[in-house]
Design a protein around this motif. Structure first.
Motif, short mmCIF file in Angstrom:
data_model
loop_
_atom_site.label_atom_id
_atom_site.label_comp_id
_atom_site.label_asym_id
_atom_site.label_seq_id
_atom_site.Cartn_x
_atom_site.Cartn_y
_atom_site.Cartn_z
N ASP A 114 -12.82 -9.33 -13.45
CA ASP A 114 -14.06 -8.63 -13.84
C ASP A 114 -14.21 -7.29 -13.12
N ILE A 115 -13.41 -7.08 -12.06
CA ILE A 115 -13.53 -5.82 -11.29
C ILE A 115 -12.56 -4.80 -11.85
N ASP A 116 -13.04 -3.59 -12.07
CA ASP A 116 -12.22 -2.52 -12.64
C ASP A 116 -11.10 -2.15 -11.66
N SER A 117 -9.84 -2.30 -12.11
CA SER A 117 -8.71 -2.04 -11.20
C SER A 117 -8.50 -0.54 -10.96
N ASP A 118 -9.13 0.31 -11.78
CA ASP A 118 -8.98 1.75 -11.59
C ASP A 118 -10.06 2.36 -10.70
N ALA A 119 -11.10 1.58 -10.42
CA ALA A 119 -12.23 2.14 -9.65
C ALA A 119 -11.83 2.40 -8.21
N GLY A 120 -12.40 3.48 -7.64
CA GLY A 120 -12.16 3.78 -6.22
C GLY A 120 -12.94 2.81 -5.35
N LEU A 121 -12.83 2.96 -4.03
CA LEU A 121 -13.50 2.02 -3.12
C LEU A 121 -15.01 2.12 -3.20
N SER A 122 -15.52 3.32 -3.52
CA SER A 122 -16.96 3.41 -3.80
C SER A 122 -17.13 4.34 -4.98
N VAL A 168 0.85 -1.20 0.00
CA VAL A 168 0.00 0.00 0.00
C VAL A 168 0.88 1.25 0.00
N ALA A 169 0.54 2.24 -0.82
CA ALA A 169 1.26 3.51 -0.82
C ALA A 169 0.76 4.36 0.34
N ASP A 170 1.69 5.01 1.05
CA ASP A 170 1.27 5.81 2.22
C ASP A 170 0.33 6.95 1.83
N SER A 171 0.37 7.37 0.56
CA SER A 171 -0.49 8.48 0.13
C SER A 171 -1.98 8.13 0.27
N LEU A 172 -2.31 6.83 0.22
CA LEU A 172 -3.72 6.44 0.35
C LEU A 172 -4.26 6.73 1.75
N PHE A 173 -3.37 6.72 2.76
CA PHE A 173 -3.81 7.00 4.13
C PHE A 173 -3.93 8.50 4.39
N ARG A 174 -3.44 9.30 3.43
CA ARG A 174 -3.59 10.76 3.58
C ARG A 174 -4.84 11.22 2.85
N ASN A 175 -5.83 10.33 2.77
CA ASN A 175 -7.02 10.64 2.00
C ASN A 175 -7.90 11.65 2.71
N ALA A 232 2.38 3.55 -7.20
CA ALA A 232 1.34 4.54 -7.52
C ALA A 232 0.79 4.30 -8.92
N GLN A 233 1.64 3.78 -9.83
CA GLN A 233 1.16 3.48 -11.19
C GLN A 233 0.18 2.31 -11.19
N LEU A 234 0.19 1.53 -10.11
CA LEU A 234 -0.78 0.43 -9.98
C LEU A 234 -1.93 0.88 -9.07
N SER A 235 -2.18 2.20 -9.05
CA SER A 235 -3.23 2.84 -8.25
C SER A 235 -2.94 2.85 -6.75
N GLY A 236 -1.71 2.53 -6.36
CA GLY A 236 -1.30 2.69 -4.96
C GLY A 236 -1.55 1.49 -4.06
N ILE A 237 -2.21 0.45 -4.60
CA ILE A 237 -2.46 -0.74 -3.76
C ILE A 237 -2.45 -1.99 -4.64
#
Length: 421
Positions: free
Chosen positions: A391-399, A329-336, A373-378
């Protein structure tokens, strides 16, 4: 982590971490921590720790208006303690400063409630951070920032004739710490002038190592560059240390390694970390660990693509099925900025950790973090194949309706390119 204060002058060789003066948490998870930022890396940890809505209390300078007996208004500049509720955060890596902007939220004889103010936190400043809830990742960040067992990881000297750039790589930062620049004359038929200038240059690099690289703490010092200057310098350095009886250098000579680099600029750090010989020398450092985890991931993409996933939604699905063996996990995701989204990332991380699987938190200040980060951070490596995740979009956010990108940061983060690796 980086444990000695890096400055322009000689520094004593002892371990220094962000000082935790006091912490007080209540049973609901709220509470405060009083901290002193002693080192550049502390500011980076602080940037990861503070979120919008937290309170920060610190000493600050503010213009105060006073009304005299005659009704005249005088303005004076005063140093006062203020507590603000944080609205935005700006991280200035090059200037070693974090700016917290917000509104005054504590009774104060000089400033009215709700007045806007910006607190500048620099090195050696004391502050008290308050949160309504310290979650698992906050507590882990606090622990990492104040752990006395942290060590500086790798020293790098990028060198060619007349120029040497000194860097320290730690678990979270690639810090420029020193630069030596000496103009060398062109080689003539007799090289006496050139040789003298080269020795003068070598002497300055030698002094730079003594003053800016804590040999007791670094695991390895990589001397790298495009030509033969790196090898000539290392030979000269050992000779000089032998002649002058410099036991500190002589006892640590085994940690010095040479490597080829295409240039002496910052981008060479990336190729050095990928160098096999350098990787062997920096084995066990966080930077090497993270690069290895990424390499395994890419290897798996080629060989067993059904046993990897990336993107918030794919990974969440894998976590729910207890399928994750390694989570990155990229630390930037926790600075959301979005508290609900941050909480979901924290819960995923905690679930994987509790199941006994590996969790790597990548720093966005490092080359490995930027690759992630190029893999969306996670991303995750799985215990067993899950072809259905495709089948799940790898670029989609959590909601779909939270309106934030995977790497949304909080406030405004001004990170100079020079502090990215």
């Amino acid at each position: 982590g980086l444990d000695q204060a890096v400055g322009t002058a000689y520094f004593p060789r002892f371990i220094v971490t962000m000082k935790l003066e006091r912490k007080a948490f209540d049973k609901d998870g709220g509470g405060t921590a009083s901290l002193i930022t002693e080192e550049s890396e502390d500011l980076w940890h602080l940037f990861n720790l503070v979120a919008k809505g937290d309170t920060v209390k610190a000493s600050t300078i503010r213009k105060i208006q006073r009304e005299g007996a005659t009704g005249s208004v005088q303005t004076e500049t005063k140093k006062i303690m203020m507590t603000i509720e944080v609205k935005s955060i700006e991280y200035d890596a090059a200037g070693d400063c974090i700016r917290f902007s917000g509104r005054n939220c504590e009774e104060n004889q000089w400033v009215k409630m709700g007045a806007h103010h910006t607190l500048d936190i620099e090195l050696n400043n004391k502050l008290t951070l308050g949160k309504d809830r310290w979650d698992f990742m906050h507590l882990q960040s606090l622990d990492a920032a104040t752990d006395v067992h942290k060590t500086a990881e790798v020293g790098v000297i990028l060198i060619e004739a007349g120029t040497a750039n000194f860097h320290l790589l730690t678990a979270v930062l690639a810090k420029d710490v020193h630069r030596v620049s000496v103009s060398l004359p062109r080689k003539r038929v007799t090289t006496t002038g050139y040789d003298k200038a080269l020795v003068r240059f070598f002497e300055q690099v030698y002094t730079g190592i003594r003053d800016h690289v804590s040999l007791d703490l670094v695991k390895c010092v990589v001397v790298a560059g495009p030509g033969f200057v790196k090898d000539d310098f290392l030979t000269w350095m050992i000779q000089r240390a032998t002649q002058t009886g410099d036991t500190q250098i002589l006892q640590k000579k085994s940690i010095f390694v040479t490597a080829h680099a295409s240039c002496v600029h910052r981008q060479a750090l990336k190729e050095l970390l990928a160098d096999e010989q350098v990787q062997k020398s920096i084995l066990n450092t966080k930077a090497a660990e993270h690069l290895k985890a990424l390499e395994s991931f890419y290897q798996m993409v080629k060989n067993e693509p059904d046993r990897i996933c990336y993107g918030p939604k794919q990974v969440r699905e894998a976590v729910e099925k207890c399928a994750v063996s390694t989570l990155m996990v990229a630390d930037s995701l926790f600075r959301n900025a979005n508290v609900g989204t941050r909480r979901q990332y924290v819960e995923m991380t905690e679930t994987v950790k509790d199941s006994g699987s590996l969790v790597h938190i990548f720093s966005s200040q490092h080359v490995s973090g930027q690759q992630l980060a190029q893999l969306s951070g996670i991303a995750a490596v799985l215990r067993f194949p899950m072809p259905e995740l495709e089948d799940i979009d790898s670029d989609a956010g959590l909601s779909d309706d939270d309106g934030e990108g995977a790497g949304a940061g909080h406030g405004t983060a001004e990170m100079g390119d020079e502090d990215f690796m």
